[in-house]
Design a protein around this motif. Sequence first.
Motif, PDB file in Angstrom:
ATOM      1  N   ALA A 191       0.834  -1.206   0.000  1.00  0.00           N
ATOM      2  CA  ALA A 191       0.000   0.000   0.000  1.00  0.00           C
ATOM      3  C   ALA A 191       0.870   1.258   0.000  1.00  0.00           C
ATOM      4  O   ALA A 191       0.571   2.242  -0.694  1.00  0.00           O
ATOM      5  N   VAL A 192       1.980   1.205   0.754  1.00  0.00           N
ATOM      6  CA  VAL A 192       2.908   2.344   0.773  1.00  0.00           C
ATOM      7  C   VAL A 192       3.524   2.538  -0.612  1.00  0.00           C
ATOM      8  O   VAL A 192       3.596   3.660  -1.131  1.00  0.00           O
ATOM      9  N   TRP A 205       2.314   1.643  -3.451  1.00  0.00           N
ATOM     10  CA  TRP A 205       1.272   2.087  -4.378  1.00  0.00           C
ATOM     11  C   TRP A 205       1.098   3.601  -4.314  1.00  0.00           C
ATOM     12  O   TRP A 205       1.104   4.292  -5.339  1.00  0.00           O
ATOM     13  N   PHE A 206       0.959   4.142  -3.105  1.00  0.00           N
ATOM     14  CA  PHE A 206       0.730   5.580  -2.943  1.00  0.00           C
ATOM     15  C   PHE A 206       1.947   6.396  -3.352  1.00  0.00           C
ATOM     16  O   PHE A 206       1.814   7.462  -3.965  1.00  0.00           O
ATOM     17  N   LEU A 229       2.151   6.574  -7.189  1.00  0.00           N
ATOM     18  CA  LEU A 229       1.133   7.437  -7.793  1.00  0.00           C
ATOM     19  C   LEU A 229       1.181   8.859  -7.257  1.00  0.00           C
ATOM     20  O   LEU A 229       0.260   9.646  -7.501  1.00  0.00           O
ATOM     21  N   GLY A 262       1.000   9.909  -4.090  1.00  0.00           N
ATOM     22  CA  GLY A 262       0.162  10.162  -2.931  1.00  0.00           C
ATOM     23  C   GLY A 262      -1.318  10.116  -3.194  1.00  0.00           C
ATOM     24  O   GLY A 262      -2.103  10.565  -2.360  1.00  0.00           O
ATOM     25  N   VAL A 263      -1.743   9.589  -4.345  1.00  0.00           N
ATOM     26  CA  VAL A 263      -3.170   9.465  -4.637  1.00  0.00           C
ATOM     27  C   VAL A 263      -3.526   7.989  -4.658  1.00  0.00           C
ATOM     28  O   VAL A 263      -2.689   7.121  -4.901  1.00  0.00           O
ATOM     29  N   ALA A 264      -4.798   7.702  -4.386  1.00  0.00           N
ATOM     30  CA  ALA A 264      -5.233   6.306  -4.302  1.00  0.00           C
ATOM     31  C   ALA A 264      -5.510   5.713  -5.670  1.00  0.00           C
ATOM     32  O   ALA A 264      -5.232   4.547  -5.917  1.00  0.00           O
ATOM     33  N   ALA A 280       0.799  -0.436  -9.208  1.00  0.00           N
ATOM     34  CA  ALA A 280       0.269   0.902  -9.473  1.00  0.00           C
ATOM     35  C   ALA A 280       0.614   1.364 -10.881  1.00  0.00           C
ATOM     36  O   ALA A 280      -0.212   1.968 -11.578  1.00  0.00           O
TER      37      ALA A 280
END
Length: 308
Positions: free
Chosen positions: A88-89, A91-92, A95, A97-99, A159
Amino acid sequence: MSNFAFNNPAFQQQDPRNVATYPGAPQGAQGAQAASFQHGTMDAAANAQLEGMYAAPPAGAIETDRMSVEDTVWKTAGLFAILLVTAAVGWFLTLGGVAAPEQNPYDRFEPNLLPWIVGALGGFVLAMVISFTSRKKVRPALIFAYAAFEGLFIGGISAFFEAIWPGIVMQATLATVSVVGVTLALFASGKIRASKKATKIFMIAMVGYLVFSLLNLVLMWTGVLPQGQAFGLYSAEIMGIPLGLIIGVLVVIMAAYSLVLDFDQIQQGVRNGAPRKYGWLGAFGIMVTVVWLYVEILRIIAIVRGNN
């Protein structure tokens, strides 16, 4: 269980009126009663102890300090929990800092490849260290760190692919879970087993695949391959079929057999009474194989969707 010797009539309690005429008879009867009561108390305590031992749950991996399937499953679940958190870290960070990624990535999407690169390099180095030093000493801390780095890598690459092909991560995840589930079910039912001949073929195929992958990377980095081939040699076509699709199917089969080897090694460790710490190596092996399987399926879907 009471002593059968005390069932003899000579040791049975008598009527005090029948022995009162003998000097000291009451005192003797009281002594026999006391001895019989003490022995009965000891027997009752022994029986209670045995019943408690039989009623107690069987000794687990912690009590015996031996490897077990259940303990290895918990260790595997813990490693994948670490992987999901760091994924999850990654991934953000990838991108920015966007989901959710942009739906038009060619104009506005500028991914941060640092989590992908750091995770891949860190995971590779730790995997080598763990693999070559585990015979001397099992280090769970290194395995935890490996799971964390692999999470960064998986989160970053997922991502990136999701931004280009929306929905691809869910497709790859479902396909990976399906392959793992089917392989586990077939192994548990005894339908598939590891064999020496199949393992030799697997090792030869692995060496060939590693050589091909390294050659592909070198050709891409040196600019020998055309820029339009996003996956290098994998993007080449044979009779209209992408080479990456053909190789990918074979690699998925290889990864499935690698899972069989992982399950077989865990089973052998449990059967041979290996120390409990070796459960970490079993969990590590499963994680390495599942991550490899996921990445290969992700690439297969990307090649198919890219051609479409």
